[in-house]
Design an enzyme around this catalytic site. Structure first.
Site, short mmCIF file in Angstrom:
data_model
loop_
_atom_site.label_atom_id
_atom_site.label_comp_id
_atom_site.label_asym_id
_atom_site.label_seq_id
_atom_site.Cartn_x
_atom_site.Cartn_y
_atom_site.Cartn_z
N THR A 157 29.88 -40.53 118.03
CA THR A 157 30.06 -39.10 117.84
C THR A 157 30.27 -38.74 116.38
O THR A 157 31.37 -38.87 115.85
CB THR A 157 31.31 -38.62 118.60
OG1 THR A 157 32.43 -39.43 118.22
CG2 THR A 157 31.11 -38.70 120.10
N LYS A 175 40.61 -43.13 116.95
CA LYS A 175 40.16 -44.52 117.06
C LYS A 175 40.90 -45.38 116.05
O LYS A 175 40.98 -45.01 114.88
CB LYS A 175 38.66 -44.60 116.76
CG LYS A 175 37.79 -43.87 117.77
CD LYS A 175 36.35 -43.78 117.27
CE LYS A 175 35.48 -42.98 118.25
NZ LYS A 175 34.14 -42.70 117.70
N ASP A 217 28.97 -46.74 119.77
CA ASP A 217 29.68 -46.34 118.56
C ASP A 217 29.39 -47.31 117.41
O ASP A 217 29.22 -46.90 116.26
CB ASP A 217 31.18 -46.30 118.89
CG ASP A 217 31.97 -45.50 117.87
OD1 ASP A 217 31.35 -44.88 116.98
OD2 ASP A 217 33.21 -45.50 117.96
N GLY A 242 33.21 -42.81 121.75
CA GLY A 242 31.77 -42.97 121.84
C GLY A 242 31.11 -42.70 120.50
O GLY A 242 31.79 -42.52 119.50
N VAL A 275 41.46 -43.31 102.56
CA VAL A 275 41.15 -44.73 102.71
C VAL A 275 40.27 -44.90 103.94
O VAL A 275 40.51 -44.30 104.97
CB VAL A 275 42.45 -45.53 102.87
CG1 VAL A 275 42.14 -46.99 103.19
CG2 VAL A 275 43.29 -45.45 101.62
N SER A 280 29.12 -42.77 107.50
CA SER A 280 30.41 -43.41 107.73
C SER A 280 31.06 -43.79 106.41
O SER A 280 30.43 -44.40 105.54
CB SER A 280 30.21 -44.66 108.59
OG SER A 280 31.27 -45.57 108.39
N THR A 299 27.77 -46.13 113.85
CA THR A 299 28.53 -46.29 112.61
C THR A 299 27.82 -47.22 111.64
O THR A 299 27.82 -46.99 110.43
CB THR A 299 29.94 -46.85 112.93
OG1 THR A 299 30.54 -46.00 113.91
CG2 THR A 299 30.81 -46.86 111.70
N LYS A 347 34.78 -51.46 115.15
CA LYS A 347 33.51 -51.07 114.51
C LYS A 347 33.66 -50.72 113.02
O LYS A 347 32.73 -50.92 112.24
CB LYS A 347 32.90 -49.88 115.23
CG LYS A 347 33.81 -48.66 115.18
CD LYS A 347 33.10 -47.35 115.00
CE LYS A 347 34.11 -46.27 114.68
NZ LYS A 347 33.57 -44.93 114.62
N ARG A 362 48.36 -28.35 112.13
CA ARG A 362 49.73 -28.53 111.68
C ARG A 362 50.13 -27.47 110.64
O ARG A 362 51.23 -26.93 110.67
CB ARG A 362 49.88 -29.95 111.07
CG ARG A 362 51.29 -30.37 110.78
CD ARG A 362 51.37 -31.89 110.63
NE ARG A 362 50.30 -32.40 109.78
CZ ARG A 362 50.40 -32.55 108.45
NH1 ARG A 362 51.52 -32.27 107.83
NH2 ARG A 362 49.38 -33.01 107.75
N ASN A 408 33.24 -46.02 106.06
CA ASN A 408 33.37 -47.47 106.00
C ASN A 408 32.08 -48.12 105.50
O ASN A 408 32.11 -49.03 104.68
CB ASN A 408 33.74 -48.01 107.38
CG ASN A 408 35.11 -47.53 107.82
OD1 ASN A 408 36.13 -47.99 107.30
ND2 ASN A 408 35.16 -46.60 108.74
#
Lengths: 338, 338
Positions: B143, B113, B249, B141, B284, B259, B253, B196, B40, B261
């Site tokens: 990744t 996702k 996935d 998947g 976030v 990750s 994760t 997930k 962008r 999360n």
């Protein structure tokens, strides 16, 4: 059925005092049962009583003094429910010795994972040959023994044909920290625990070759598909294979280096030879044998298990690791689910 | 269908130059396609061209000089196949901007996702609103972008209704190191990737509270059951949910601290407050929002998702972590698979 309807057994006998047997005995004790742990060697019984721990297999974890420890098999076999926690290849012998000592109707819960190499039998088949009259159950799931022994939260599959009896066993062993999920799929509950050791070796190889976490996740996924194909061919139900004893145990074993199989695979992946690795170890990783047994079992049922077959080729037939990986990766692009 | 029957697309346009977009562009290049990566911000394009790397999102990984990088959306949109790799919440806007620029029939593969929070839509539903005529596919998947960028082995699900077109996309993107498995289950391929992140927060909490690997494996297993229940209610097929975009996935994760999360959950589990954790972060973690959106979606379809609901309660409604864990553990003993 609610817990209020179900009466737990008062007394649990645990046959085998390795890490897993000792941990399960502590779990039964924590659930409020009188528990008796049988060890084959009187010296081991003596040491555990004296030290207040199983120093050889679960060092640093205190044994509750309420735990009875014995080398008298008849005494342990007199309990209301029996858990057999010997190594997989010794299970048949243990059941043969138990047979004359059990009271009629006493449930026997098998807690060993693997395939009997001499026969290709699942544990339940090996046990049924010695204990044709006993109700046979299977306990399996993602369980590092030390965590169960410490009372960390753990969930397992408890599979047995007789569901009211199963509910009693669940109530006997279950506590806030140890949670059995009841199933009647005795075959299904054994497939994951047997095959996962072979896949853990594959995951270790990926790690040793530094192929990354994406590859390991793909291998776990495609590996579960192999477990499913074999399980369905043997008569298992899909939800069992996707449950704690299948997916759960596979995930745990494949994502931790606590597993002997994973660390063996990692050593192989780093370029060491199998004979060199086995020469340094006290115990053989179960997956080395299972890989060979699985090839036979899968062939007999016409099931495609390319990852397990590749590991068997590497372990037992001198296949080159890089060539094997390359040929797995060079398979044609496929439709998912087939 | 064999590879010989299938003609790949010559030119791939990748919309979005974050870590995942850049990695996918490198994968397409490695598969032998002319590839154009759209960013962008003209400054970002300039920097990537100058530095020969995406220093912000994939530092240290050289960009193949054959990769064309542009800020001209029309130029990227003129490719034969388009991959949209913007963040989930910006996908609808990106598709709206693409709509007038695409040639009729150009396939659009969604690689973000998540669930669109404003609408509760899956990515394919949000895209279809802006691109009603385009064939919409989904790539998902296990990744980690950096591994794909480095050419480490990776397998993904590529889902699209039009299977011959899907086979062309697979042939376009597939190489020895990047392996798409074709599916026609567009809905199913999106459920795992969305849910997930919520389960990864739960796994992080378990880690932060030091509850052990058994608990994490049980959570992954019971979490996959929640993904399955939601997926089936939305019309997904079981084998998709048990495949790379679901189980694969989820496993990746939940077993890695790479990750965002998982690391957010770990910080929570260690006793820090959400506002404190979010105050230190630039971005976030997607799971915080997805947890809220999922509650609504699951409720609308009458699907039981106790773990996801518990995470929503902790994140968004001030529930106490220990009380929430205790109440999950205190549920009655259950039958597996229900």
């Amino acid at each position: 059925m609610t817990a209020a309807d179900v009466v737990p057994f008062a007394r649990v006998g645990v046959i085998g005092a390795g890490a897993w047997g000792t941990a399960l005995a502590l779990a039964a004790l924590r659930a409020g049962r009188d528990t008796i742990l049988w060890a084959r060697e009187p010296d081991a019984v003596e040491a555990m009583r004296r030290d207040g721990e199983n120093a050889r297999y679960l060092p640093g974890i205190p044994l509750d003094p309420a735990l009875e420890i014995t080398a008298d098999l008849a005494r342990a076999a007199a309990a209301d429910a029996i858990m057999v926690v010997t190594p997989a290849q010794h299970l048949r012998t243990a059941c043969t010795r138990l047979a004359p000592l059990l009271r009629p109707g006493t449930p026997v819960v098998l807690c060993a994972k693997g395939i009997e190499l001499a026969s290709g039998c699942l544990m339940s088949e090996a046990a049924a040959a010695s204990l044709p009259a006993a109700p046979i159950g299977v306990l399996s799931g993602p369980t590092f023994a030390a965590e169960v022994a410490r009372g960390l939260p753990t969930a397992v599959t408890l599979a047995i044909k007789d569901q009211p009896l199963g509910a009693r066993i669940v109530e006997t062993l279950g506590s806030r920290s140890f949670r059995p999920y009841l199933s009647d799929d005795v075959t299904g509950a054994q497939v994951g625990g047997a095959v996962k050791n072979v896949l853990a070796i594959a995951c270790g190889i990926i790690q040793g070759r530094q192929l990354g976490d994406n590859a390991r996740a793909a291998l776990i996924t495609r590996g579960l598909a192999e477990i499913s194909r074999l399980g369905l061919a043997l008569g298992a139900r899909p939800e069992t294979l996707m449950g704690l004893s299948g997916l759960g145990d596979l995930t745990l074993t494949c994502t931790s280096l606590q597993s002997r199989n994973t660390s063996l695979g990692r050593d192989l992946g780093e370029g060491r030879s199998l004979s060199e690795i086995l020469g340094e170890r006290h115990s053989v990783a179960e997956g080395v044998h299972t890989a060979a047994a699985l090839g036979e079992l899968a062939g007999r049922h016409g099931v495609e298990m390319p990852i397990c077959r590749a590991i068997d080729a590497i372990l037992n037939h001198g296949a080159d690791i890089d060539e094997t990986i390359a040929s797995l990766m060079a398979r044609p692009f496929r439709i998912e689910g087939r």
